[in-house]
Design an enzyme around this catalytic site. Structure first.
Site, PDB file in Angstrom:
ATOM      1  N   TYR A 134       0.344   4.691   7.191  1.00  0.00           N
ATOM      2  CA  TYR A 134       1.218   4.341   6.082  1.00  0.00           C
ATOM      3  C   TYR A 134       2.671   4.655   6.439  1.00  0.00           C
ATOM      4  O   TYR A 134       3.571   3.819   6.286  1.00  0.00           O
ATOM      5  CB  TYR A 134       0.795   5.110   4.824  1.00  0.00           C
ATOM      6  CG  TYR A 134       1.800   5.065   3.719  1.00  0.00           C
ATOM      7  CD1 TYR A 134       2.141   3.860   3.115  1.00  0.00           C
ATOM      8  CD2 TYR A 134       2.445   6.226   3.293  1.00  0.00           C
ATOM      9  CE1 TYR A 134       3.088   3.824   2.091  1.00  0.00           C
ATOM     10  CE2 TYR A 134       3.382   6.191   2.277  1.00  0.00           C
ATOM     11  CZ  TYR A 134       3.703   4.994   1.684  1.00  0.00           C
ATOM     12  OH  TYR A 134       4.640   4.944   0.697  1.00  0.00           O
TER      13      TYR A 134
ATOM     14  N   ILE B  90       0.856  -1.186   0.000  1.00  0.00           N
ATOM     15  CA  ILE B  90       0.000   0.000   0.000  1.00  0.00           C
ATOM     16  C   ILE B  90       0.892   1.237   0.000  1.00  0.00           C
ATOM     17  O   ILE B  90       1.854   1.292   0.742  1.00  0.00           O
ATOM     18  CB  ILE B  90      -0.876   0.009   1.274  1.00  0.00           C
ATOM     19  CG1 ILE B  90      -1.668  -1.288   1.400  1.00  0.00           C
ATOM     20  CG2 ILE B  90      -1.773   1.243   1.307  1.00  0.00           C
ATOM     21  CD1 ILE B  90      -2.788  -1.454   0.432  1.00  0.00           C
TER      22      ILE B  90
ATOM     23  N   LYS C 206       6.103   2.153   7.047  1.00  0.00           N
ATOM     24  CA  LYS C 206       7.424   2.297   6.428  1.00  0.00           C
ATOM     25  C   LYS C 206       8.516   2.360   7.508  1.00  0.00           C
ATOM     26  O   LYS C 206       9.632   1.891   7.290  1.00  0.00           O
ATOM     27  CB  LYS C 206       7.456   3.536   5.539  1.00  0.00           C
ATOM     28  CG  LYS C 206       6.579   3.402   4.290  1.00  0.00           C
ATOM     29  CD  LYS C 206       6.996   2.209   3.421  1.00  0.00           C
ATOM     30  CE  LYS C 206       6.192   2.078   2.149  1.00  0.00           C
ATOM     31  NZ  LYS C 206       6.569   0.868   1.377  1.00  0.00           N
TER      32      LYS C 206
END
Lengths: 265, 265, 265, 265, 265, 265
Positions: free
Chosen positions: C134, C72, C138
């Site tokens: 998100y 994603i 990471k």
């Protein structure tokens, strides 16, 4: 020392320290713009407006050490700060230069860095973040002292005083408090050192919740002994805890960050 | 911008930049304490003493950007510096606060750090080391601007100008020179940025022998194009190399470090 | 290289890079969770769900290099991010470990540090400040890669991609844009180096207004050639400047800082 | 300069630079322990053992600049290194002190820091990590030069030469190479500067894959123009890439880290 | 506090701390995935799977402080870590956000930085170097907490616990040990502070051989009193000294660095 | 330890420590270039010139720890320093390498950094600034030890001794003094640690006015207990305060900065 000058001797901090300076010099010359009250045997009193160049020159003459607490010590209108803290400091350094460059302890302030948050731990090279005109005037003072040091060799201790009083009076002061005893021992270290230079010294006791790192001046050998922590209970009882969104709980400068610019009349 | 204010417009740097500002705003309001000469179509001229609070307020009203070159720009006696650079700057910031807080480009100076040696490479957080009363006044200005930024959100570019002139005039200026073109492109970047903050910007061209690191403001996108190096031959011919023990070869502030304190009359 | 794996090959960035990889390896294995379209002579296509451990193992087998763009790449609900970016990345690293540890280029993101302001200049050791789930995923990926490097010797380039697209589409992207050409030359440097280690690489072109310092990876010899500045005019025409109090003008992560937590259904 | 001394003039680097020094001084005094071949009009040749105190004194007399390339320049047995690089350097500095303290460019070496990895980017203050006795002797040299600077004012450029040769000869040298032209322009900058001090200068060209940061000596204005990258193809053809676990691919010092201690006979 | 939640209350550390929390809140809500045994008067017990979103929401509702010790606390297979430490933590923060954002003390771990050597002294900004999947999950947790702090204002103490147990059980723990008393006093400081922010706190006692610097959180006023040194004799007797090449003597993470990736069944 | 070697055992510091080492090893091998006087039951005495390679080899054989106080310990002519401190140290490390690499405590010196001012606070990575040939020889020693560590794994404690004597003898030594007891406890920590590495350790007691920061070796657990401050009165009585412009009051190296280069006969 033969003669030690204390300016601002009639102010809150000045009054408290005045009595403690006896052993440091043969004569303590106490000075303020207002009356200085009864004068002890080891003292001589001089009323003086820091804005008056030649009066300041006479004030400094003959002194071999200066503790400069004089001037405006809270937020105020610019004209007053300019006279006392800008022009007044210039006058003081010119007088020192003309009179043998006695070592100076300059009462700077935590309000030079008041906009740092209370969860930041500062060393002496943290860029300045003053919280009002008063804080800006102390930034000016530090810069002026530094210039006189580099240009002429004039030594100054730039003491960023936290809250120097009999005991802490708020939750914030549990971090910023400096006891009179600790201030006195700092004064002794400053005037004892063979060489002082022009260092920043954070002026707070050995408080559990202190924000400032003095390791860079470990050569002075100052070891504050008091700890504001023992007053926590007293303060918890006397007042509610500050709310987390109250500047007194956010900024190192505390309520000063909320002060407006005071208008000239 | 609709109206851009340029103070100090009759001074050396002001005169040079005045003509170059045309495209930056519909109206350029040029100001100085002395006569401003002929006025171009896109200009309006205002004679103003920075020490006069209400005059400065009127000067700033209606402007949406300020390039502040006004004030004393060399070493001088303290009373003059105090009026123009301390009181004057306070007046300017109060006027800006009262008039919508237009963005300010403040001409600070390399003399805030003039006592660093020429073999030192500085970043923007190097502690201040002013080389005279003029440099001290610029330290005051930076502190004042910072306080207005933190307290009120007033944005300022603190431009530590090296030597902004048509071309470098000494060996030292091979390091400190900023061309008019590079200053103009910096001005454009400063007023173009969506957010400016209150950064220090070192004001020199892309000189081979520069001393200062601007990488912290790379977000502004300023890329000076000129390089003083092409004038080296010309300078070598025009004057002897400075001797290694001459302050002009030792200190970043050059000859300023040797200036005395100018006495009041 | 004999066989280079490209994951996320059907995504926006993957589609753009896929065609450019031809010269880098004899075979480019392109993969995604969706159909990959027509397959070129030098390609082999594998549809694969990153959440499927054994499918990922088969995907990686036989490859001697991996460009991992899969997963994603915008803010989404946690369950989807967990499957693709947490479990999926674990699967990828386990597959790499089981298959000879081919070097990996991992598409991390500027959203790992999105809460820094745009007037801050960052080096690779700036503490993480992710701007959403998100970005957090990471951060997880960088930590996982680092652990596989220290524990097993698996090398990874942690590329914090800014905005890799044909051209910048907003004022913020004038700082964050990375051209396809520059990304390609970075890929070449990453797979060419005799030793890679596990460095962070800031993924942006040589933009005038860049925020990030790549000097720590100068050993890779990557010199991006493009500069978003040439699109400034185009962007100025296409859209209004962001207002100074718009997060797109304040934070490096831009609009992501405003994204809510996306609810599970 | 009137007379410039070049030691080690018969060595590999010395031979290459000797011819290039013509314009720098009226007379170039070339010296080595072995025969110096034909002598040009602007040269004078002196055969000299650096271990011989009074010979070195005579060598230095009358010179107003010294480029010291003499001594052992690879790993060797300690007795030889001690004579040439420890005793020899002491002799050189004593001779300089006795003869007006001409400025010295001292050929230090990357082997003072050879144990750093190739994925580390170093500044001039990185702690020393020598990779053999040769590297240790250069650490001694830097310390000795520093002491003569602080104690007596003797200026030295401590040039940590990477690989100064006609062109790079290995993959590692794509990072460490310094062209003769770039070395020459550095020499010019070092002797041109009004004040030099005692800085470390990293001696490599403007290579794409360089490891070292020279920004601290930007005041010297040295801008190397060459770039080893253009030789990459040639090197790729001439030899296989180093394996990732080969020290030549791991350490900045390359193969030196594998050298044994050479036994005395 | 009115109601303090303790997760992981049936685990080793949870059981030890559970009894000590009595004075901190009117009600201590203890929780775990397994049975919690007898419940004291000031307690309420809730069995809860952290992977269950709505169960966690109910768990957090009504609490004004959370000590989160729950989840997997040693190396384990990824699926278990993902459920408890990734999904579980997300659930906890979503629940906190939905329920007034009570302050959280999050049990992070020294295994976020386990690959540093034992002769390195770390501050809170040392880049992460996790030593296994467990450590990676704690890196995720710190990043998630940080994001909730910046985005929503949720405060968390990121406590990197060393070895919190009755007494140290190995030579390594002479450095990493945190006594229950010191942990308790830390908890008090964390919940007492008017503002907490989202700081890393190193969780070890005042051990002679500690590796971690907590000066950045001096504003919390935590002063651990215990010192593992007094157990040195006991440990020397109970077991042999680790060999210098044993990871337990090399890495801060100790034996964890040797743990394999645990296979899924 | 079975056999601990003490070199320089007949020197001032060696004599003082010799008697204190009894409990550290079964046998203490004491060595010097001069007669060692009566030998205790737990001792064996070896007269040895450090410049004699094979004698040093025999000296080291059979030892599993070395305290190296031998060599020249004040400013002297270079030939003597070269023999004892350069060649001698090389011999010692070669002997250690040939004899199982026993751990070494190397007496380095504050004179490696003697040109720092007394108002500077140093950490272990401060660049070297030796104050004479003696200091330079200690810089050589630290570099040599570092190289043997990186190349061969030889461990050394690089102890920068301040002033190790019965009590401080000057105002400067109030900062630099290390008591014998504190040195002994440091020795114990150095030889006790499972891994030592090759750290710099500042050798001074817990003096109020110390200049050096040992926090980087907190893993060794050394906590000096003595404080020179209690001798201040005694010193104030015995001698006048140094004048501020006396090097003994300016530089950390004290009077060594004034030592000339001692001529060879």
């Amino acid at each position: 020392m033969k003669r030690l000058l204390l300016t601002g001797a009639a102010g809150g901090l000045g009054s408290a320290m005045r009595g403690r300076l006896k052993g440091l010099a043969e004569i303590v010359r106490v000075s303020d713009i207002v009356d200085l009250g009864p004068v002890a045997d080891h003292e001589e009193a001089v009323v003086c407006d820091l804005g008056d160049h030649s009066a300041v020159d006479r004030l400094v003459a003959g002194c071999d050490g200066i503790i400069h607490l004089g001037g405006i010590s809270v937020e105020d209108k610019f004209s007053k700060i300019m006279n006392a803290n800008l022009l007044g400091l210039y006058n003081l350094y010119e007088a020192a230069r003309a009179n043998g460059m006695p070592r100076i302890l300059f009462a700077s302030s935590n309000h030079t860095i008041g906009f740092y948050r209370q969860d930041e731990y500062l060393d002496h090279e943290a860029p300045l973040r003053p919280d009002g005109l008063y804080g800006v005037s102390k930034c000016f003072g530090e810069a002026l002292a530094r210039m006189y040091f580099e240009k002429f060799g004039q030594e100054t201790a730039l003491v960023r005083i936290g809250s120097c009083m009999e005991k802490p009076k708020s939750h914030r002061m549990l971090s910023t408090w400096m006891s009179y005893d600790d201030f006195l021992s700092m004064i002794e270290c400053v005037f004892r050192a063979p060489r002082l230079g022009c260092p920043v010294i954070w002026g707070c006791s050995n408080n559990d919740t202190r924000w400032w790192d003095n390791s860079h001046v470990s050569y002075l050998g100052w070891h504050p002994r008091d700890n504001a922590e023992r007053f926590r209970g007293e303060i918890d009882e006397a007042m509610p805890k500050p709310r987390p969104d109250d500047p007194i709980a956010i900024y190192q400068g505390g309520p000063f960050v909320n002060d407006p610019i005071f208008p000239e009349d």
